[in-house]
Write an enzyme that holds these catalytic residues in place. Structure first.
Site, PDB file in Angstrom:
ATOM      1  N   ASN A 165      13.103  -6.806   0.172  1.00  0.00           N
ATOM      2  CA  ASN A 165      13.712  -8.648   0.272  1.00  0.00           C
ATOM      3  C   ASN A 165      13.433  -9.134  -0.871  1.00  0.00           C
ATOM      4  O   ASN A 165      12.934  -8.327  -1.793  1.00  0.00           O
ATOM      5  CB  ASN A 165      13.067  -9.018   1.642  1.00  0.00           C
ATOM      6  N   ILE A 170       4.501  -2.935  12.625  1.00  0.00           N
ATOM      7  CA  ILE A 170       2.914  -3.456  11.980  1.00  0.00           C
ATOM      8  C   ILE A 170       1.441  -4.253  12.689  1.00  0.00           C
ATOM      9  O   ILE A 170       1.225  -4.240  13.445  1.00  0.00           O
ATOM     10  CB  ILE A 170       3.041  -3.250  10.279  1.00  0.00           C
TER      11      ILE A 170
END
Length: 396
Positions: free
Chosen positions: A208, A305
């Site tokens: 990204n 995460i």
């Protein structure tokens, strides 16, 4: 900040030992007194005479030197300074520190001291990434030892990667941070930053547009408030700050492993833009373009995460996520906070027209249990300072 401070510098046996000569010079220029300890392996790279000349003080080397034992025994020497610094901290030295060895003067001082310890690791990249070294590093952090570096770059062995000892000015910044009396002094904080790269083949990847600028600014702001910062970063376009423990990763799974290894911490800030998916069938050879055919790519979901840490047995007291949205910013971020189980969410609009991704400014909304706070447009450094101040207040 360093005027009048005493620093015991333990010089380990690695090629990076030559950098310690400049470090001694910088420490003394900053007003610190340097007590030099040279390991036997360290003498293969720098001489006692050069170290003593720069430090303006005798070099300590032998645990069983009776003259030194009479004048300044190893127990007294271990507590004579305000801080012990190990540079370079080799894989062997880190292993001995983890195991509590005391078979020479350096390891005996480290075991006997009641003062804080800072290490600057330096070794071959394979040695640095070996599970044993990473386990030792995690244990040293859990024992309260702080670290600076290593950096990535060319090595004396001809390889390239993480393992180069931090530069003297970076170590100096980390030493200065040890003496900071800020509101975050004594707190241990984890910051993730940058993008992750999920390989398609050896030359292509999914990523990204994150630059890592906001995460790096947060690490600086927390460091400047006196916190011990563990900085887990993907391949960002901005360099990591000095004075923090840097862990470089590529993929989301590597980031999760580095995050879990860093626990326990007092606070965790997840500013990284982690790829949601990875390529399940990534190839070891470059995909070749064949006429009238397209490669088939199967995607698998990456580990979450933020959610993992929120549900972790060693969950930090304060967990902060980031939400990069392109529409309905506050509603989506509010829902994300509840879904993930974190305490705060920092939300922003990353639509191309905003210029936030890769830019120097940011406009955020702080989502907490009490609702949403709309912050004005600010430089990313000021966003970081405001957020760091709120974190310090919450952990007080």
């Amino acid at each position: 900040m360093l005027a009048g401070k005493r620093v015991t510098l333990i010089i380990g046996g690695g090629i990076a030992a030559y950098k310690c000569l400049d470090l001694i010079r910088q420490l003394r220029r900053a007003g610190a007194e340097v007590i030099p300890v040279l390991t036997r392996a360290g003498t293969e790279f720098v001489t006692p005479l050069s170290v003593a000349a720069l430090a303006g003080m005798q070099v300590y080397q032998d645990l069983f030197d009776l003259k030194d034992e009479a004048e300044m025994g190893h127990i007294q020497l271990s507590r004579a300074a305000d801080l012990l610094v190990v540079a370079p901290a080799t894989a062997d030295m880190m292993a001995k520190m983890t195991g509590g060895h005391a078979d020479d003067l350096a390891t005996t001082l480290l075991l006997a001291t009641d003062k804080p310890v800072l290490i600057a690791p330096a070794m071959n990249l394979r040695m640095w990434s070996h599970p044993a070294t990473q386990r030792n590093l995690a244990q040293l952090h859990a024992d309260g030892v702080r670290s600076v570096g290593p950096n990535s770059g060319d090595m004396a062995c001809g390889e390239y990667g993480p393992g180069r000892m931090a530069e003297p000015d970076e170590i100096l910044s980390a030493i200065a941070a040890q003496f900071s009396a800020g509101p975050m002094s004594g707190k241990r904080v984890l910051v993730t930053s940058g993008p992750t790269h999920e390989p398609i083949d050896p030359v292509r990847y999914i990523a990204n547009r994150s630059s890592g600028a906001q995460g790096a600014a947060l690490a600086v702001a927390l460091r400047d408030l006196g916190a011990e910062v563990i900085f887990v970063t993907g391949p960002a376009s901005v360099p990591p700050p000095a004075g923090v423990a840097v862990h470089r990763i590529e993929t989301a799974r590597e980031m999760l492993a580095a995050v879990e290894a860093a626990l326990p911490v007092d606070a965790a800030i997840f500013a990284a833009a982690v790829a949601d998916w990875r390529v399940e069938n990534s190839l070891t050879q470059k995909i070749k373009k064949v006429a009238q055919t397209s490669p088939s790519i199967t995607l698998s979901e990456n580990p979450d995460i933020l959610a993992t840490v929120c549900a972790h047995p060693e969950r930090p007291k304060l967990v902060i996520g980031f939400a990069a949205e392109t529409e309905n910013v506050v509603p989506h971020a509010t829902a994300k906070r509840l879904r993930k189980g974190c305490d705060w969410i920092v939300a922003n609009d990353v639509s191309p027209a905003t210029g936030i991704m890769g830019g120097s400014n940011n406009t955020v909304h702080l989502i907490t249990e009490a609702g949403a706070e709309d912050w004005p447009p600010l430089p990313k450094s000021e966003v970081a300072q405001r957020l760091a101040a709120r974190i310090a207040e919450a952990l007080a």
